[in-house]
Each structure stands twice: as structure tokens, then as C-alpha cells.
Design an enzyme around this catalytic site. Structure first.
Site, PDB file in Angstrom:
ATOM      1  CD  GLU A  20     -80.836  50.339-109.978  1.00 18.46           C
ATOM      2  OE1 GLU A  20     -80.363  50.454-111.371  1.00 18.46           O
ATOM      3  OE2 GLU A  20     -81.565  51.370-109.599  1.00 18.46           O
ATOM      4  NE  ARG A 126     -69.065  60.438-115.368  1.00 23.23           N
ATOM      5  CZ  ARG A 126     -69.631  61.391-115.920  1.00 23.23           C
ATOM      6  NH1 ARG A 126     -68.870  62.105-116.836  1.00 23.23           N
ATOM      7  NH2 ARG A 126     -70.644  62.224-115.315  1.00 23.23           N
ATOM      8  N   GLY A 127     -70.467  56.761-113.120  1.00 24.32           N
ATOM      9  CA  GLY A 127     -70.569  57.427-111.791  1.00 24.32           C
ATOM     10  C   GLY A 127     -71.054  59.010-112.086  1.00 24.32           C
ATOM     11  CG  ASP A 128     -74.308  60.975-111.904  1.00 24.43           C
ATOM     12  OD1 ASP A 128     -73.948  61.257-113.260  1.00 24.43           O
ATOM     13  OD2 ASP A 128     -75.432  60.717-111.784  1.00 24.43           O
ATOM     14  CB  ALA A 146     -68.183  53.453-118.404  1.00 27.31           C
ATOM     15  CG  HIS A 185     -74.544  60.918-120.318  1.00 29.05           C
ATOM     16  ND1 HIS A 185     -73.291  61.635-120.038  1.00 29.05           N
ATOM     17  CD2 HIS A 185     -74.404  60.324-118.590  1.00 29.05           C
ATOM     18  CE1 HIS A 185     -72.883  61.997-118.732  1.00 29.05           C
ATOM     19  NE2 HIS A 185     -73.819  61.058-118.124  1.00 29.05           N
ATOM     20  CE  LYS A 201     -70.880  53.034-121.892  1.00 30.55           C
ATOM     21  NZ  LYS A 201     -71.597  53.658-120.818  1.00 30.55           N
ATOM     22  CD  GLN A 248     -91.821  59.108-108.168  1.00 27.50           C
ATOM     23  OE1 GLN A 248     -92.842  58.610-108.740  1.00 27.50           O
ATOM     24  NE2 GLN A 248     -90.719  58.264-107.761  1.00 27.50           N
ATOM     25  CE  LYS A 307     -90.144  52.327 -99.336  1.00 25.51           C
ATOM     26  NZ  LYS A 307     -88.685  52.686 -99.257  1.00 25.51           N
TER      27      LYS A 307
END
Ligand code: FAD
Length: 319
Positions: A20, A126-128, A146, A185, A201, A248, A307
Site C-alpha cells: 500500500e 467508511r473512513g475516519d 462501508a 475496530h 460486508k 511509532q 517508502k
């Protein structure tokens, strides 16, 4: 144009490689991204996912104490980048499409663009919430989950568009991936509820699941087992992320709601600098990848953040 699910069918024994990327920040050259992607072509990725980044609000101080609120998108260009990658590297791309910020009409138009470009694979999400808001708010006339987005895509695959006067439109041929969360989630009250909607889904037409990153394979294995027990039988692609920076340790758990196991966090805390962190992150991810590959997962999907150096090292050891 190949639907991703055909790869999983055709190569049932071979573990595939995919990754990705994020669209570049607005104003950056796409050639920098291409420069990172080129070395990874050696490992023949079957597909490359491109994330979608919704609008953000920024506030600017103006004259006479006035504050201007501006809506901006820092990483636009998901669809254009997908088309550019297909053109340059001849590899399937999978744009992520989200509910947030889109009306149904805008979603339909975006899907029509993809269809014209010959992009037949999408990940439906759905996205945040917008960064400055604390909960997800669907766009008026847009989708809340979604599931609703998948229903719209499946409708178009049957030739059904929003315009009620359009009786039989061209049928699209979208193959749909969806997100799954081995560690739940963050909004779901419990795992059972999350499985219920994940199953929904799939029943609505999702072809496969891509997981949120995880750092302990046991979490993936138990997620797959539970999915199967709930009658979710589509391929489940593990998503892996090699850690590269000490910071991180704090950012990833709060952003992605996943655990970093103690063994890994202690090893990173002991590092003198981020060069050492990167090397531990690569080693950890190689071990995860080896075990998952030995278990026969259909594909190993890496979160590269655009990267390539860590992913290159990992792929060299795995593919
Ligand atoms: P949904 O499946 O809609 O689920 C959201 C929550 O609601 C869950 O708690 C679920 O249990 C619950 N739920 C689902 N359906 C219903 C229903 N019908 N009724 C009640 N509750 C329900 N975000 C981006 O903005 N851009 C990206 O490119 C992006 N890529 C991602 C890629 C992957 C592999 C993953 C795992 C996540 C990605 N995300 C991305 C983040 C994602 O958008 C968020 O995690 C978001 O909070 C949930 O999206 P979803 O599609 O899983 O939502």
C-alpha cells in the site's frame, strides 16, 4: 484488467506480494513516489493499493483578529495515481474509496471515473472522522457505513445507477476488498459485533478482507479462525507494517488501536537511534512474514507509507 480475487483463486498455493502507498503530499512530485516504487517491482507485486485521504479543516489567522477556516486535502490524487502507476508499471492498482466526505452521487461519479480508466478493484471503507472532529459524520446524502458503499458498488455491478430513469446502465465489474480488524475496530463494543458487520460486508458482495496491521501473528490466526466460525469464508489478507521510528511506539497504538508486543517495544526502546529501530522493525516483519507464508496465507500486504527501503529488505528475504 484483472480482478484481485482471481489472483487468489489462480495462485492458491503461492503467497503473493502486494503493498500500500499513500498519495504524495500536495505539491510533491509523483516521480519521488515512482522512485520508491521502482525497486519493489523486482518482486512482482500483484497489486498496489493507494489510500484515500479526506478533507481536513485548517484555521488561518487573518487581519483584525479574524480566523479563516479552510477546507483542504493534503494528499489528493488517489485515482490519478492509480492510473499513472498502471500506465508506468503495468500492475493492478486498488484505490481505496471511503464514505466520508462523499454524497452517493459523488461516489457514483468517482466509480464511473474508475470504470472508464479500467480500474476494477477497490477497497471500500467508511473512513475516519475529520481530524478535528471526534466522531465520524456521514456527508448529508452520503453513506454511514462501508456496508452502504458496498451496496452501491454492487448495484452498479448489476447496472443500477442512482438515476431512477436510467433503467439498465452499463454493468461495472468491481472487485471489492474490505477492512478487517484482528484486534477489533475501536468503535465496536465487542468482537462479536465487529464480526457481525464484517460478515454483512461479505454477504453484500465483498470479495476479500485486508486486515489492519498487527504485530503478533497469533492475532491474525485467531481472527481467521473466528471469521471462519462466523461463516466468513473469503480470503483474508494479512497487512504488515515494519516499524521504522521510535516515536511509532506511541503513535501506532493511538492511531490504529493495535498492540505492540512487549518484546518488540523493549527492543525498540533499547535502540540508540532510528537506524537501529529500522533494522529491528525489518527483522520483526521478516519473522512475521516467514511464519504467515509457511501457514499458506494468500498474499502478504505491506504498509509502505510510500517508502521502499524496509519493504525491499523484507521482500528480498521472503519472495
Ligand atoms: P465499517 O465497516 O463501516 O465499520 C465501522 C464501525 O461500525 C465498526 O466498529 C463496525 O463494527 C461498525 N459497523 C459496521 N457496519 C455497521 C452497521 N451497519 N451498523 C452499525 N455498526 C456498524 N481510512 C481512510 O480514510 N483512507 C484509507 O485509504 C484507509 N485505508 C484503510 C485500509 C485498511 C486495510 C484498513 C484496515 C483501514 C483503512 N482506513 C482508511 C481506516 C478506516 O477507514 C477506519 O478504520 C474506519 O474507522 C472504519 O472503516 P471500515 O470500512 O472498517 O468501517
Amino acid at each position: 484488467m484483472t480482478n484481485i480475487n482471481e489472483f487468489f483463486r489462480d495462485n492458491s498455493k503461492e503467497t503473493l506480494f502486494s503493498y500500500e502507498i499513500l498519495p504524495p503530499l500536495k505539491g510533491e512530485s509523483i516521480n519521488v513516489l515512482f522512485g520508491h516504487m521502482s525497486p519493489l517491482m523486482e518482486f512482482k507485486p500483484k497489486f498496489i493499493n493507494v489510500t484515500y485521504h479526506r478533507e481536513e479543516y485548517i484555521y488561518k489567522q487573518r487581519e483584525r483578529g479574524l480566523i479563516e477556516k479552510r477546507v483542504t486535502r493534503k494528499r489528493p490524487g488517489t485515482v490519478g495515481i492509480c492510473a499513472a502507476i498502471m500506465h508506468k508499471f503495468h500492475v493492478e492498482t486498488v484505490p481505496h474509496i471511503i464514505c466520508g466526505g462523499f454524497t452517493r452521487e459523488e461516489t457514483e461519479n468517482a466509480l464511473i471515473d474508475l470504470h472508464y480508466l479500467g480500474i476494477t478493484n477497490v477497497v471500500a471503507l467508511r473512513g475516519d472522522a475529520i481530524k478535528s472532529e471526534n466522531r465520524f459524520q456521514p456527508e448529508p446524502g452520503g453513506h454511514a457505513y462501508a456496508c452502504d458503499l458496498i451496496e452501491q458498488i454492487m448495484g452498479m455491478n448489476r447496472g443500477i445507477y442512482l438515476d431512477e430513469d436510467l433503467l439498465q446502465g452499463t454493468k461495472t465489474n468491481f472487485c471489492v476488498g474490505v477492512a478487517g480488524y484482528p484486534e477489533k475496530h475501536f468503535e465496536a463494543p465487542n468482537m462479536q459485533s465487529d464480526f457481525k458487520y464484517l460478515k454483512r460486508k461479505v454477504e453484500l458482495g465483498a470479495d476479500y478482507i485486508v486486515t489492519q496491521m498487527f504485530f503478533e501473528n497469533e492475532k491474525y490466526f485467531s481472527f481467521v479462525e473466528n471469521c471462519r466460525a462466523h461463516g466468513i469464508n473469503v480470503p483474508i489478507i494479512p497487512g504488515l507494517k515494519p516499524l521504522t521510528h521510535r516515536r511509532q511506539l506511541k503513535i501506532i497504538p493511538s492511531l490504529f488501536h493495535v498492540d505492540i508486543p512487549e518484546e518488540l517495544s523493549l527492543a525498540i526502546e533499547d535502540c540508540q537511534d532510528d537506524i537501529a529501530v529500522k533494522s529491528i522493525g525489518i527483522e520483526w516483519c521478516i519473522e512475521q512474514s516467514k511464519q504467515l507464508k509457511a501457514a499458506g496465507v494468500p498474499c502478504l500486504h505491506y504498509y509502505s507509507m510510500g517508502k521502499s527501503d524496509s519493504i525491499y529488505e523484507i521482500a528480498k528475504n521472503i519472495f
